[in-house]
Design a protein around this motif. Structure first.
Motif, mmCIF file in Angstrom:
data_model
loop_
_atom_site.group_PDB
_atom_site.id
_atom_site.type_symbol
_atom_site.label_atom_id
_atom_site.label_comp_id
_atom_site.label_asym_id
_atom_site.label_seq_id
_atom_site.Cartn_x
_atom_site.Cartn_y
_atom_site.Cartn_z
ATOM 1 N N PRO A 263 0.647 -1.472 0.258
ATOM 2 C CA PRO A 263 -0.396 -0.214 0.080
ATOM 3 C C PRO A 263 0.527 1.044 -0.167
ATOM 4 N N ARG A 264 0.523 2.548 -0.861
ATOM 5 C CA ARG A 264 1.547 3.843 -0.532
ATOM 6 C C ARG A 264 0.155 4.465 0.074
ATOM 7 N N GLN A 265 1.129 5.657 0.520
ATOM 8 C CA GLN A 265 0.938 7.051 0.559
ATOM 9 C C GLN A 265 1.340 8.143 0.528
ATOM 10 N N SER A 266 0.780 9.369 0.377
ATOM 11 C CA SER A 266 1.548 10.012 -0.095
ATOM 12 C C SER A 266 1.265 11.470 0.778
ATOM 13 N N PHE A 267 2.002 12.520 1.182
ATOM 14 C CA PHE A 267 2.477 13.793 1.974
ATOM 15 C C PHE A 267 2.328 14.876 1.230
ATOM 16 N N PRO A 268 2.025 16.184 1.591
ATOM 17 C CA PRO A 268 2.903 16.804 0.808
ATOM 18 C C PRO A 268 3.929 17.400 1.666
ATOM 19 N N MET A 269 5.093 17.755 1.211
ATOM 20 C CA MET A 269 6.436 18.345 2.899
ATOM 21 C C MET A 269 6.357 20.593 2.619
ATOM 22 N N SER A 270 6.478 20.082 3.826
ATOM 23 C CA SER A 270 6.661 21.289 4.450
ATOM 24 C C SER A 270 6.911 21.110 5.954
ATOM 25 N N GLY A 271 7.475 22.349 6.437
ATOM 26 C CA GLY A 271 8.160 22.044 7.921
ATOM 27 C C GLY A 271 7.545 22.814 8.253
ATOM 28 N N ALA A 272 7.940 23.254 10.239
ATOM 29 C CA ALA A 272 7.099 23.874 10.913
ATOM 30 C C ALA A 272 8.280 24.407 12.477
ATOM 31 N N ARG A 273 7.974 25.172 13.004
ATOM 32 C CA ARG A 273 8.834 25.114 14.629
ATOM 33 C C ARG A 273 7.694 25.849 15.699
ATOM 34 N N ALA A 274 7.623 25.267 16.820
ATOM 35 C CA ALA A 274 7.243 26.204 17.576
ATOM 36 C C ALA A 274 7.384 27.407 18.339
ATOM 37 N N GLU A 275 6.780 28.669 18.454
ATOM 38 C CA GLU A 275 7.498 29.502 18.823
ATOM 39 C C GLU A 275 7.801 29.447 20.427
ATOM 40 N N THR A 276 7.508 28.874 21.070
ATOM 41 C CA THR A 276 7.706 28.431 22.058
ATOM 42 C C THR A 276 7.740 27.077 22.346
ATOM 43 N N PHE A 277 8.361 25.760 23.061
ATOM 44 C CA PHE A 277 7.102 24.126 23.180
ATOM 45 C C PHE A 277 6.668 24.238 24.293
ATOM 46 N N ALA A 278 6.645 25.082 24.611
ATOM 47 C CA ALA A 278 5.700 24.674 26.181
ATOM 48 C C ALA A 278 5.662 26.321 26.789
ATOM 49 N N ARG A 279 4.206 26.130 27.678
ATOM 50 C CA ARG A 279 3.484 27.161 28.263
ATOM 51 C C ARG A 279 2.054 26.886 28.565
ATOM 52 N N HIS A 280 1.563 27.587 30.392
ATOM 53 C CA HIS A 280 0.697 27.215 30.545
ATOM 54 C C HIS A 280 0.364 25.592 30.894
ATOM 55 N N ARG A 281 0.514 25.413 30.991
ATOM 56 C CA ARG A 281 1.300 23.658 31.621
ATOM 57 C C ARG A 281 0.941 22.865 30.751
ATOM 58 N N VAL A 282 1.279 23.049 29.154
ATOM 59 C CA VAL A 282 1.228 22.392 27.803
ATOM 60 C C VAL A 282 2.407 22.138 27.765
#
Length: 404
Positions: A263-282
């Motif tokens: 079986p095959r699957q395709s995915f559009p390519m992108s990049g991202a990064r959160a401005e901070t990785f933690a805030r407000h108990r998350v």
């Protein structure tokens, strides 16, 4: 709104990053709840090359080697081939696990087997599962309360948001993202071949992006093929025999006759990064925090380090009697993960764009960099250490998971 915690930790997300975080948290003695959303019935053809530090995380969760090793294949050599046809071409570069003092760099595991194994292990360790989606999040009095789309709520002292690239929890925490895109689509598929792969993963650098074969048990390999979107659409429309012929040509027949396309699957390519990785108990885990193209097997390995670092910091704070969901822990987590993720994203982005650009100075720079790695042993060994995810096995792997 409740100011009572139902559990210590809530993990949102049904992917491997969230599931391994739930396993580690539950194994570490935190009462844990998983919010997983509706169950997917779509088969997942992807595999994941987990490097040794990530396998140490699975071992800490009581899952490795276990039965997973029976359906996985070792990665004994990693091979980079300049297949761009550019004027400046790099020499073939081969990294050997023996050179790094290892039997293998890691093991390639089908996600269709890894995810159910992680879920089963999380349940064995006592994690509670909720099949619902998050519709909101609020924080009051040291408690984060999730509103779920089934009309219920769930409160915890810390939330690990592994709810994907469109993370509702990231948005609820008010965390922005930096995003970018590539004119590429990735195709994931597996195939059989007549010649042995000898445990070698080959990453062919093509003008449209990497074409990467990764060993599976027997005479079978998985493939991540990055192409221009129009070409990828045409490939996805081919029948199995025609696609096998394309794969055989793109790999120069090095694996022999290609057949039995999965079986095959395709995915559009992108990049991202959160401005901070933690805030407000998350705390953000996995693609809620960072997205990279599938180059150098970095994506899920970074996500496993997210999970490991989150639980390690939580545990250290709890053992000292501190608030494991407080600002000090969140700040430490953000700093640790940013230092790991940012430089990796920069290198992956530069490598990918250098392939797509067709710009002569970029071709020359990429070729020179790979030539230096090929010819200078200490630099090559340093690159292997970085590629594995650091210089040591994560500390949490030194402890056996409870119940294992």
């Amino acid at each position: 709104m409740s100011e009572h915690a139902d559990v210590d930790v809530i993990v949102a997300g049904a992917g491997p990053a969230g599931l391994v975080a739930a396993c580690l948290a539950a194994a570490g003695g935190f009462t844990t709840a998983m919010v997983t959303g509706p169950e997917s019935t779509r088969p997942d053809p992807r595999t994941v090359a987990l490097m040794m530090p990530s396998l140490a995380v699975l071992e800490a969760a009581g899952l490795w080697p276990g039965t997973l090793i029976e359906i996985a294949a070792p990665l004994r050599k990693l091979r980079l081939v300049d297949d761009t046809g550019a004027l400046f071409s790099a020499p073939e570069l081969v990294f050997s696990a023996r050179e790094a003092g290892l039997e293998a760099f890691g093991w390639n595991i089908p996600l269709a087997v890894l995810k159910p194994a992680l879920e089963e292990r999380a349940r064995e360790l006592g994690a509670e599962f909720r099949r619902a989606s998050v519709s909101g999040c609020s924080v009051k009095g040291g408690i984060a309360t999730l509103a779920l789309d089934d009309g219920t709520t769930l409160a915890g002292r810390l939330v690990l948001a592994a709810d994907g690239r469109h993370s509702p929890l990231r948005q609820a925490a008010g965390i922005g993202t930096v995003t970018w895109s590539y004119e590429q689509t990735a195709i994931a598929v597996s195939f059989a071949h007549s010649r042995p792969h000898h445990g070698i993963s080959s990453e062919y650098h093509k003008p449209a992006g990497p074409f990467t074969t990764v060993p599976l048990p027997g005479h079978r390999s998985s493939l991540v093929w990055m192409e221009r979107p129009e070409r990828a659409d045409a490939l996805m429309a081919l029948d199995g025999k025609a696609l096998a012929a394309e794969i055989q040509a793109m790999s120069h027949g090095e694996l022999g006759l290609v057949s039995d396309i999965g079986p095959r699957q395709s995915f559009p390519m992108s990049g991202a990064r959160a401005e901070t990785f933690a805030r407000h108990r998350v705390m953000l885990i996995g693609e809620a925090a960072h997205i990279v193209p599938p180059i150098g097997a970095q994506g899920l390995n970074m996500s496993f380090r997210d999970a490991h670092d989150a639980v390690a910091l939580m545990t250290a704070a709890r053992d000292k009697g501190d608030d494991f969901g407080g600002d000090a822990v969140l700040s430490d987590y953000d700093g640790r993960r940013q230092r790991d993720v940012r430089p990796r994203q920069a290198v992956i982005d530069l490598m990918n764009r250098s392939l797509l650009s067709g710009y002569l100075p970029m071709d020359a720079g990429r070729a020179a960099g790979l030539a230096a790695l090929a010819s200078f042993g200490p630099l090559r060994r340093f690159a292997m250490t970085i590629g594995l995810g650091g210089s040591s096995i994560p500390p949490a792997a030194d402890r056996s998971a409870t119940g294992s």
